[in-house]
Design an enzyme around this catalytic site. Structure first.
Site, mmCIF file in Angstrom:
data_model
loop_
_atom_site.group_PDB
_atom_site.id
_atom_site.type_symbol
_atom_site.label_atom_id
_atom_site.label_comp_id
_atom_site.label_asym_id
_atom_site.label_seq_id
_atom_site.Cartn_x
_atom_site.Cartn_y
_atom_site.Cartn_z
ATOM 1 N N ALA A 431 0.846 -1.188 0.000
ATOM 2 C CA ALA A 431 0.000 0.000 0.000
ATOM 3 C C ALA A 431 0.878 1.233 0.000
ATOM 4 O O ALA A 431 2.019 1.208 0.478
ATOM 5 C CB ALA A 431 -0.914 0.010 1.221
ATOM 6 N N CYS A 432 0.354 2.306 -0.582
ATOM 7 C CA CYS A 432 0.979 3.611 -0.411
ATOM 8 C C CYS A 432 0.009 4.465 0.400
ATOM 9 O O CYS A 432 -0.813 3.932 1.139
ATOM 10 C CB CYS A 432 1.328 4.244 -1.752
ATOM 11 N N ILE A 433 0.037 5.769 0.260
ATOM 12 C CA ILE A 433 -0.774 6.632 1.119
ATOM 13 C C ILE A 433 -2.264 6.378 0.942
ATOM 14 O O ILE A 433 -3.030 6.327 1.901
ATOM 15 C CB ILE A 433 -0.451 8.120 0.835
ATOM 16 N N THR A 434 -2.686 6.187 -0.323
ATOM 17 C CA THR A 434 -4.123 6.081 -0.578
ATOM 18 C C THR A 434 -4.519 4.857 -1.384
ATOM 19 O O THR A 434 -5.698 4.673 -1.671
ATOM 20 C CB THR A 434 -4.623 7.321 -1.344
ATOM 21 N N ARG A 435 -3.574 3.990 -1.780
ATOM 22 C CA ARG A 435 -3.897 2.882 -2.681
ATOM 23 C C ARG A 435 -3.401 1.541 -2.160
ATOM 24 O O ARG A 435 -2.304 1.449 -1.609
ATOM 25 C CB ARG A 435 -3.247 3.086 -4.053
#
Length: 487
Positions: A431-435
């Site tokens: 995951a990254c910040i929003t995905r």
């Protein structure tokens, strides 16, 4: 794995070092609030804060090598990060001006300019990727008993150090050509002035759906092609004194994002709310309000952008175009503010006393105008083309509002796994910040309607196995819950 899927993995790994930027911006921003003119000369506390932030900014190449190596490692072990560190020091030492002069038997004054810029994010990413691939390939290797101490994870830094000698030899001949190409590209846009800044702003937004905007950003925001907009801006008085920054110019690749992120996208959110069906407005309001607040205060725009990116692509193209226009206007008028994370209120306040911030308050005026532009453009387009934005779907299927962290536990993880094709369909979960950034056996096996009921704001399919699920800030919690359940 397809090229796009691998690019997705690299994009996710890049978020590890990028996450350090807000710390630098916060430290330097507060330092400048205390002593905006003396760069710490008039305040010991300001000097302490500014120097601490500069320690992060000045070593971004190293942070990228370590962060990407760690981010791409299968088990996210510290040995991968150590391998990236070792690789970075080998390459940057061998290819330093003094090292190149010795290797090529030339005077140091004759060393190509490319090697004076060898400590940069591009090289850091390259080293991080190679180090991670070596780690993933050899971290479980068993050596004979006599050498067993060097088996597995201990073997990788040793291998990396030798491989980086070969990489350095190749870069000795290849890097000047790559560097010159990057500089030519950067200068061709830079020479266009405000128009070039607008073109950059347009493509910055346009590349977000596939997560490749990071590569473009590195050319303009960091010291890959000599532009280095973010570090030069954060350097403030020091950058001016050293001649690396120009008042009214440095920050031109950042300033125009503030009116869009703080005002434009919230205006689009209001338009989407007003265009929703009456029986769905309450639900749409909760989603749009959360996204608008995130965009305004922090500059995190993906929850809003992905709410219309795929259901109404024409709106996203309009958004990219308006972003380019905003960046162009700010650059033309020399209204300048900068950021260390994104163009939200927090970064604007922190940059307002930076000596390189010029008429930054006019960006607020521009923002109010862009709020109106976004609102009326989006509302007109939605109604004129009958676009199926949130709350206007033929079948009520609006994404759920973000829930509390304790709901991203076992039951929700089970639902996500089922919606993503079952446990046997997973290869990797990150995951990254929003995905959510996933590698699947087959992304055709997913149930997009079910994902929407779980909070998905859209999906991006990359190649045959790459998938991004846009969730918002809760993405990392969901990823960790899925990993735990799959184990």
């Amino acid at each position: 794995m397809s090229v796009l899927s691998y690019a997705q993995k690299i994009g996710q790994a890049l978020m590890v070092p990028v996450a350090a930027l807000p710390a630098a911006a916060l430290l330097m921003g507060i330092g400048y609030w205390i002593d905006p003119d003396g760069w710490g000369a008039n305040s010991q506390l300001a000097a302490l804060l500014i120097k601490s932030g500069a320690a992060i900014i000045d070593n971004m190449g190293l942070l990228f090598a370590v962060g990407v190596a760690f981010g791409l490692a299968k088990d996210k072990h510290g040995s991968a990060a150590l391998s990236g560190l070792v690789g970075f020091y080998v390459v940057t030492t061998l290819l330093s001006p003094a090292g190149v002069a010795q290797l090529q038997h030339i005077d140091i004054s004759e060393v190509p300019a490319a090697f004076k810029k060898i400590n940069n994010q591009f090289i850091g990413i390259l080293i991080g990727v190679i180090s991670a691939e070596l780690y993933n390939r050899f971290y479980q290797v068993e050596l004979p008993k006599a050498l067993s101490f060097f088996s597995g994870k201990r073997l990788v830094p040793i291998l990396v150090s030798f491989v980086m000698i070969a990489v350095s030899f190749a870069l000795l001949y290849i890097w000047p050509h790559i560097f010159n190409a990057l500089v030519s590209f950067g200068e061709s846009i830079k020479d266009l002035g405000a128009v070039g800044a607008g073109i950059y702003g347009f493509f910055n937004r346009l590349l977000i759906p596939v997560g490749l905007h990071h590569a473009l950003n590195s050319v303009f925001w960091f010291d890959v092609a000599g532009i280095n907009d973010i570090p030069n801006f954060l350097g403030g008085a020091k950058s001016i004194a050293e001649g690396t920054a120009t008042v009214g110019v440095t920050g031109m690749y950042q300033a125009g994002f503030f009116p869009v992120m703080m005002f434009g996208l919230p205006g689009a959110a209001l338009a989407i709310y007003h265009c929703a069906k009456p029986n769905q407005k309450v639900q749409v309001a909760s989603i749009m309000l959360a996204g608008a607040l995130a965009s305004f205060f922090t500059g995190i725009t993906e929850p809003l952008e992905f709410s219309f990116m795929f259901v109404a692509p024409v709106l996203y193209v309009l958004h990219a175009l308006l972003t380019g226009i905003s960046v162009f206007i700010a650059a033309t008028m020399h209204w300048i503010a900068g950021f260390g994370f994104s163009a939200g209120l927090v970064d604007m306040v922190l940059s307002s006393r930076n000596p390189l911030a010029v008429s930054w308050y006019m960006l607020l005026v521009q923002g109010i105008v862009f709020f109106a532009i976004y609102y009326f453009v989006f509302r007109f387009a939605i109604n004129a083309f009958n676009l199926k934005t949130l709350g206007r779907e033929d079948k009520a299927n609006t994404a759920a509002a973000p829930t509390q962290s304790n709901q991203f536990r076992e039951e929700r993880a089970v639902k996500f796994i089922a919606a993503l094709g079952g446990s046997e369909n997973f290869k990797t979960v990150d995951a990254c910040i929003t995905r959510l950034r996933l590698t699947l056996v087959d992304h055709h096996n997913i149930n997009e309607d079910q994902l929407k009921t779980l909070g998905s704001k859209g999906t991006v399919k990359l190649g045959n196995d790459g998938l991004q699920v846009i969730l918002g800030p809760e993405a990392e919690l969901v990823a960790e819950a899925i990993k735990a359940k799959l184990k």
